[in-house]
Design a protein around this motif. Structure first.
Motif, PDB file in Angstrom:
ATOM      1  N   HIS A 187      76.117 -61.261 -55.123  1.00  0.00           N
ATOM      2  CA  HIS A 187      74.737 -60.830 -54.836  1.00  0.00           C
ATOM      3  C   HIS A 187      74.627 -60.400 -53.371  1.00  0.00           C
ATOM      4  O   HIS A 187      74.078 -59.353 -53.046  1.00  0.00           O
ATOM      5  CB  HIS A 187      73.801 -61.998 -55.124  1.00  0.00           C
ATOM      6  CG  HIS A 187      72.385 -61.776 -54.676  1.00  0.00           C
ATOM      7  ND1 HIS A 187      71.438 -61.213 -55.484  1.00  0.00           N
ATOM      8  CD2 HIS A 187      71.766 -62.039 -53.498  1.00  0.00           C
ATOM      9  CE1 HIS A 187      70.290 -61.138 -54.822  1.00  0.00           C
ATOM     10  NE2 HIS A 187      70.472 -61.636 -53.616  1.00  0.00           N
ATOM     11  N   TYR A 192      75.563 -55.991 -57.768  1.00  0.00           N
ATOM     12  CA  TYR A 192      74.615 -56.526 -58.755  1.00  0.00           C
ATOM     13  C   TYR A 192      75.192 -56.615 -60.156  1.00  0.00           C
ATOM     14  O   TYR A 192      74.945 -57.565 -60.882  1.00  0.00           O
ATOM     15  CB  TYR A 192      73.324 -55.697 -58.765  1.00  0.00           C
ATOM     16  CG  TYR A 192      72.472 -56.076 -57.596  1.00  0.00           C
ATOM     17  CD1 TYR A 192      71.757 -57.272 -57.608  1.00  0.00           C
ATOM     18  CD2 TYR A 192      72.443 -55.310 -56.451  1.00  0.00           C
ATOM     19  CE1 TYR A 192      71.019 -57.659 -56.512  1.00  0.00           C
ATOM     20  CE2 TYR A 192      71.707 -55.689 -55.347  1.00  0.00           C
ATOM     21  CZ  TYR A 192      70.998 -56.870 -55.387  1.00  0.00           C
ATOM     22  OH  TYR A 192      70.275 -57.271 -54.304  1.00  0.00           O
ATOM     23  N   TYR A 324      70.883 -53.058 -50.220  1.00  0.00           N
ATOM     24  CA  TYR A 324      70.260 -52.594 -51.472  1.00  0.00           C
ATOM     25  C   TYR A 324      69.026 -51.761 -51.141  1.00  0.00           C
ATOM     26  O   TYR A 324      68.169 -52.192 -50.378  1.00  0.00           O
ATOM     27  CB  TYR A 324      69.857 -53.812 -52.299  1.00  0.00           C
ATOM     28  CG  TYR A 324      69.159 -53.496 -53.612  1.00  0.00           C
ATOM     29  CD1 TYR A 324      69.884 -53.199 -54.752  1.00  0.00           C
ATOM     30  CD2 TYR A 324      67.768 -53.520 -53.712  1.00  0.00           C
ATOM     31  CE1 TYR A 324      69.256 -52.939 -55.956  1.00  0.00           C
ATOM     32  CE2 TYR A 324      67.123 -53.255 -54.916  1.00  0.00           C
ATOM     33  CZ  TYR A 324      67.877 -52.968 -56.030  1.00  0.00           C
ATOM     34  OH  TYR A 324      67.251 -52.706 -57.226  1.00  0.00           O
TER      35      TYR A 324
END
Length: 740
Positions: A187, A192, A324
């Protein structure tokens, strides 16, 4: 070793080559110069080194390195060096190849990566666990070469995919360790897809019933979901095409683990989890136009469907700490259903799926500053350099910083600082610099004076106030949460303690001289026993700080030799080893619960209150025999990850005469006589003893908790079914006693 399997050697050779060619095909697009030759050499080296070895499944061992290399290429996007390292990752550990051989044949880079992947030898000592030490060693190499961790994740993913053939207790240990450390690490590195699969596979072994139940439900609703997604996409796709964007739109179900977590957290059945799947819109657009394109597509989606204003997440303007980037919104369909929509570009999607490796690929030499992921890796390096912290303590600190959501704050000059959610002004100070943290006396948040432990909120502007007279103290550890702050404060306190202890030692030496005793182990043990200190360091520290009166020391000459008090902790490894050995000898098969307890002394853990029928395991404690825990216990993951060598298989015997305490929650609409109906079923129909019952009614909604004594899980399920059928009760379910 292969005798037990009927092996078609020729067919196996063909299969090995098939797998190898599949790997090469996948790697081909980016191979340069001699890359294919080097990969071929690594493959033949590994095939030769492992030729007589087989996995638990009976398959040739070489399948494993090939598959790990394939995951590195296909799912993480790594290149030649990583493929070579993945193919060779077990040769040093399992065959007679040495690191020197690897360096000679494949160069120093590959050798360093393999060294980072090779487990450390040695027996787990008193305060460390082998697993924690291995993990720490691997992280040390992370800070030098991220590929070590990425290959390790690929290795772990393949092990999890092939966990079927392992024994049950090994499955539990590996699945727990995966859930505890590797999923959060994936993570944090932005992987992911891998994080999700590791969580799901871990749940498959740790909570099989629940996993299979949700998997079946997802499968059963597949057709209906596809129809729903097609209808949802149609109007949006039409407008997007008209605006000239090239997009890919797909619907994907949420992972089994995240659905299970939602069901638990919100206490709802599968049918009521409102965002079972997300719609993802991926736009093909040049990097300079990304932001505008994403917001434009967002406006198209919200022209067709009403968004929930509280559920907009903009990680495009400020990406998450693991790089992200995406725009998330939740919209209401015309059927009255909430759907999560994720909008991102092809580059963002690549980084979200392939994490650090993709982030590297897109990182341009000219890009401004370091990314938050690079800064995070630098901070891992920093906390690793403060090396005297025990391995398990380090792993816990590290782990607590993996899954944290972020909070964004600014310095007075407008520099953005990213911290874990829940950080306070003192964490902010240590993030700027350890020296600033060490002498911090307070802060101004948005120009207003606040104390050190004030929590930081998104968008706060923080100014740190310092004083040259300020020093860190023990109390600070109660409210800082970042590993940098914790490690710095602990380091300072240790130094202080050592200073005070060395002063204390001088005082003790003088006192012992007066009563003509030498400072040796025997004397130290007698003093520790007499004053009840934890360790020699603590004893000297207490003397140095004046907590122990030096005049008292002469009284130890009256303490008889045989009164030497053996400290528990100095015996820990032996005691644990002895208890583990005794338990395993007593029952090479699983520990059978409910039979003659003289064989092995065990107790049921208070944290999860197991009852017959629950999936359980035994854990050898240092001073309290064997404790039986449920595999779904909140502490189980940590115990199995850090102390795998103390885990013992356990199962229930069928003839059970003991009653176990369990909790049932009932929820419904209130009416006259409801309580009477509940007690009637429990006491009269099922003849069960009830320990306590608490009822809350609020505006006609009825919620009750009942504590009952049951024989086993099937007994409990019968009771839950009967309670669920009472008129007005909507749901009845078991609740874990540790939640209350």
């Amino acid at each position: 070793m292969g005798d037990a399997f009927v092996v078609d050697v020729e067919e196996e050779k063909k299969e090995i080559l098939r797998r190898y060619r599949r790997l090469l095909r996948r790697a081909k697009p980016f191979l340069k110069d001699d890359d294919a030759k080097i990969i071929r050499k690594a493959f033949f080296t590994a095939a030769e080194a492992h030729k007589d070895m087989r996995r638990k499944t009976g398959e040739p061992y070489i399948y494993h390195p090939i598959e790990v290399a394939y995951i590195c290429v296909a799912e993480i996007g790594l290149g030649t060096t990583s493929i070579v390292s993945a193919l060779l990752h077990d040769v040093v550990e399992d065959t007679d190849w040495s690191l020197g051989d690897v360096e000679r044949e494949f160069g120093v880079k590959v050798m360093r990566i393999i060294d980072g992947l090779t487990k450390i030898s040695g027996v787990p000592g008193e305060s460390m666990s082998e697993q924690a030490e291995n993990f720490r060693k691997m992280l040390l190499t992370l800070s030098k070469d991220t590929r070590v961790i990425l290959i390790k994740l690929a290795d772990r993913l393949h092990n999890m995919r092939t966990l079927e053939s392992m024994q049950r207790h090994k499955q539990l240990k590996i699945a727990s360790e995966t859930f505890y450390l590797y999923a959060p690490l994936a993570h944090r590195l932005g992987l992911y897809a891998i994080k999700t699969e590791l969580e799901d596979l871990s749940m498959k072994y740790r909570e099989a019933d629940e996993y299979n139940y949700i998997a079946k439900k997802i499968n059963d609703t597949k057709e209906e979901r596809s129809r729903f997604i097609r209808n949802f996409i149609r109007p949006v796709q039409k407008t997007i095409n008209e605006q000239g964007y090239k997009v890919e739109i797909k619907g994907r179900p949420k992972s089994i683990y995240s659905i299970a977590t939602k069901m638990k957290k919100q206490n709802v059945p599968f049918e009521e989890v409102y965002d079972l799947f997300a719609i993802r819109i991926i736009i093909d657009v040049e990097e300079e136009n990304e932001k505008a394109a994403c917001w434009h597509v967002y406006s198209i989606v919200t022209d067709n469907y009403t968004p929930n204003p509280d559920r907009l997440r903009d990680w495009i303007s400020i990406p998450k700490a693991n790089s992200y980037e995406s725009l998330h919104t939740t919209v209401m369909t015309n059927k009255g259903q909430w759907v999560e929509v994720q909008i991102r570009t092809r580059r963002m999607d690549d980084i979200a799926e392939k994490g650090y490796a993709a982030h590297w690929k897109y990182k341009d030499g000219a890009s401004s500053g370091e990314s938050s992921l690079d800064l995070w890796i630098a901070s891992v390096r920093e906390s690793l350099e403060q090396n005297d912290i025990s391995a398990i303590e380090f792993v816990d600190d590290f782990r607590s910083n993996l899954f944290q959501e972020e909070v964004y704050a600014f310095t007075p000059k407008g520099k953005l600082i990213t911290l874990p959610n829940g950080s306070c002004a003192l964490d902010f100070a240590f993030d700027i610099h350890t020296e600033v943290g060490g002498c911090c006396i307070g802060a101004k948040i948005n120009k207003k004076l606040v104390s050190l432990n004030t929590k930081i909120k998104n968008g706060d502007q923080v100014e740190i106030l310092t004083s040259s007279k300020q020093r860190p103290n023990e109390g600070w550890l109660k409210y800082v949460i970042t590993s940098k702050a914790i490690a710095s404060i602990k380091d300072y306190l240790k130094e202080e303690k050592k200073k005070a202890a060395s002063e204390g030692k001088e005082i003790v030496l003088r006192k012992l001289k007066q009563i003509k005793l030498d400072l040796n182990n025997d004397t130290i043990n007698r003093m520790i026993a007499y004053f009840g200190s934890e360790s020699p360091l603590d004893f000297f520290y207490e003397v140095g700080k004046g907590k122990i009166d030096p005049k008292e020391i002469k009284k130890i000459s009256d303490v008889k030799e045989e009164k030497k008090h053996k400290r528990k902790h100095s015996d820990q490894p032996n005691e644990v080893a002895h208890a583990t050995k005794k338990a395993k000898e007593a029952n090479d098969n699983p520990l059978i619960l409910g039979e003659d307890m003289d064989m092995v002394d065990y107790k049921f853990a208070n944290c999860c209150k197991p009852i017959p029928g629950d999936d359980v395991f035994g854990f050898v404690t240092v001073s309290d025999g064997i404790k039986i825990h449920r595999t779904s216990c909140p502490n189980a993951t940590e115990l199995m990850s850090n102390y795998g060598y103390r885990i013992i298989k356990a199962k229930w015997t069928s003839q059970q005469e003991i009653a176990f305490l369990a909790g049932i929650k009932v929820v419904g609409t209130d009416r006259l006589g409801m309580i009477n109906d509940i007690t009637q079923i429990i006491s009269n129909d099922l003849k069960v003893n009830m320990r306590s019952m608490s009822i809350d009614t609020d505006n006609g909604i009825f919620e009750g908790s009942v504590m009952v004594y049951v024989d086993d899980t099937s007994h409990l399920e019968t009771m839950i079914d009967k309670l669920g059928s009472i008129n007005g009760i909507e749901r009845a379910y078991r609740f874990d006693l540790y939640e209350d």
